[in-house]
Design an enzyme around this catalytic site. Structure first.
Site, mmCIF file in Angstrom:
data_model
loop_
_atom_site.group_PDB
_atom_site.id
_atom_site.type_symbol
_atom_site.label_atom_id
_atom_site.label_comp_id
_atom_site.label_asym_id
_atom_site.label_seq_id
_atom_site.Cartn_x
_atom_site.Cartn_y
_atom_site.Cartn_z
ATOM 1 N N TYR A 100 0.849 -1.193 0.000
ATOM 2 C CA TYR A 100 0.000 0.000 0.000
ATOM 3 C C TYR A 100 0.884 1.242 0.000
ATOM 4 C CZ TYR A 100 -3.164 3.697 1.399
ATOM 5 O OH TYR A 100 -3.875 4.866 1.423
ATOM 6 N N GLU A 188 -3.714 7.573 -3.949
ATOM 7 C CA GLU A 188 -3.485 6.269 -3.332
ATOM 8 C C GLU A 188 -3.223 5.189 -4.375
ATOM 9 O OE1 GLU A 188 -6.166 4.657 0.095
ATOM 10 O OE2 GLU A 188 -6.925 3.777 -1.746
#
Ligand code: GDP
Ligand code: MN
Length: 386
Positions: A100, A188
């Protein structure tokens, strides 16, 4: 404003972040056509929501026929209440590891923060709850920007194998550039993957753009997907009205954000005992013309929870007679049967109130103070709820 995955990845690509080179389709045939040139593909629902994988909106296909078939399954599917109108067809990646990587505005620190985790592919909120140690944060000074040592620090913090540090660092720095230039509040990559070929590539992308900055980003206006937001919000934006839907029963139409908040507080104060509250925040802005008032009333009344409407207008640039005319126009079009209470003070308030009382509308009452108006609206809503 939220960008779709395919829009975000196009933007990422412009900044040199490696992304799969796919394209989008709105029909199964188009999806098959794209797959013809790509080999094994992943077909992905383009809706403004996460968790598409779990919902069945992300599927692999090894032939064009299979791509047609899964596109057919995904198009029209509902994911978290959003209908899929478009799919992204990407060449499938061979995933070794999912990471991530994101940048988000940290309001409490008044700085953006770079966030990374070795547990990619899962929603970061879940990792934060279940395994907070797996998350590494590095705040970014908005003036000094993101530095190489910081990205290396993060790479080491998530135990990324040393050979990937440079690639990771380069992606993080490009993500920061993209975030900054776009006036984003979130950028993101989840997952950022290490492939079987030992490459880092952004398999998913999400960006949220600060609405207050859209004025200097005309390029984003074309990317807005109005099919993916509540209709009332689209209409409010087009009419130049600030509108946020809430869960109460009293629709509030106010000029000025501060006055709108004070009005909501008053509604809450007098309604709380009966479980009554504001149905929305709505600011018609300064100098509201009749048509904008009418648009605002239509938006308020499109909410089935609304049992009474409270107008609180403080005339300065906004003229009371204009507001009254707008209200009457809207009334004659919509003929709402909910109770309406109006408090009108300031510029041309007398003219406005005269127009209102001459109109003879039975369910429209005037009030002279905000306290009185709020009490009347609460009483009316209470009655409407029975
Ligand atoms: P989200 O569920 O909405 O976040 O959608 P993602 O784009 O993140 O996809 C969900 C999951 O599908 C990823 O975490 C991967 O595990 C998987 N996935 C996505 N793209 C590929 C791909 O190209 N190849 C493989 N094997 N899996 C993929
Ligand atoms: Mn994802």
């Amino acid at each position: 404003m939220n960008l779709h995955e395919y829009q975000t990845k196009q933007r990422f690509a412009e900044y040199g972040i490696p992304v799969p080179m796919g394209s989008t389709a709105t029909t199964p045939d188009e999806a098959a056509e794209i797959a013809r040139t790509l080999g094994t593909v992943v077909v992905k629902a383009q809706v403004l929501s996460g968790g598409r994988g779990k919902a069945g909106g992300v599927k692999l296909a090894s032939t064009p026929e299979e791509a047609r078939e899964v596109a057919n399954q995904i198009l029209g599917m509902e994911i978290k209440g959003l209908t899929v109108h478009r799919v992204l067809v990407d060449p499938a990646a061979h995933i070794e590891k999912e990471i991530y990587l994101g940048i988000v505005n940290d309001r409490s620190a008044a700085k953006p923060v770079l966030i990374a985790s070795s547990e990619g592919g899962v929603e970061i909120e879940i990792v934060a709850k279940e395994n907070p140690k797996a998350i590494v944060r590095e705040h970014i000074d908005p003036v000094l920007g993101l530095h190489h040592y910081q990205t290396m620090n993060v790479a080491s913090g998530i135990n990324l194998p040393r050979e990937h540090w440079n690639a990771f660092s380069s992606i993080a720095l490009k993500l920061w550039e993209c975030y900054l230039d776009s006036d984003a509040t979130l950028a993101e990559i989840n997952p950022l993957v290490i492939t079987a070929e030992n490459q880092l590539i952004a398999l998913d992308g999400k960006m949220v753009i600060d609405d207050n900055a859209l004025l200097r980003h005309p390029e984003f206006e074309a990317l807005r997907d109005t099919t993916a937001e509540p209709e009332a919000e689209t209409r409010a934006r087009e009419a130049g009205i600030a509108y946020v839907k809430l869960n109460g029963q009293i629709g509030c139409m106010v000029n000025g954000a501060g006055l709108a908040m004070a009005t909501m507080d008053m509604v809450k104060l007098y309604g709380e005992a009966d479980g009554i509250g504001p149905a929305n925040f709505l600011d018609i802005g300064g100098g509201a013309q009749a048509d904008r008032v009418a648009a605002a009333l239509r938006i308020i009344l499109s909410d089935p929870n609304v049992k009474a409407v409270l107008f609180n207008i403080f005339g300065g640039i906004t003229r009371g007679d204009e507001v009254a005319r707008g209200l009457l126009t809207a009334y004659n079009e919509i003929k709402p049967d909910v109770a309406m209470v109006i408090r009108l003070v300031g510029t041309n308030a007398e003219e406005g109130m005269e127009l209102i009382s001459n109109s003879g509308i039975p369910n429209l009452t005037g009030a002279s103070t905000l306290t009185e108006a709020a009490r009347m609206a609460v009483a009316a809503a209470k009655e409407g709820m029975q």
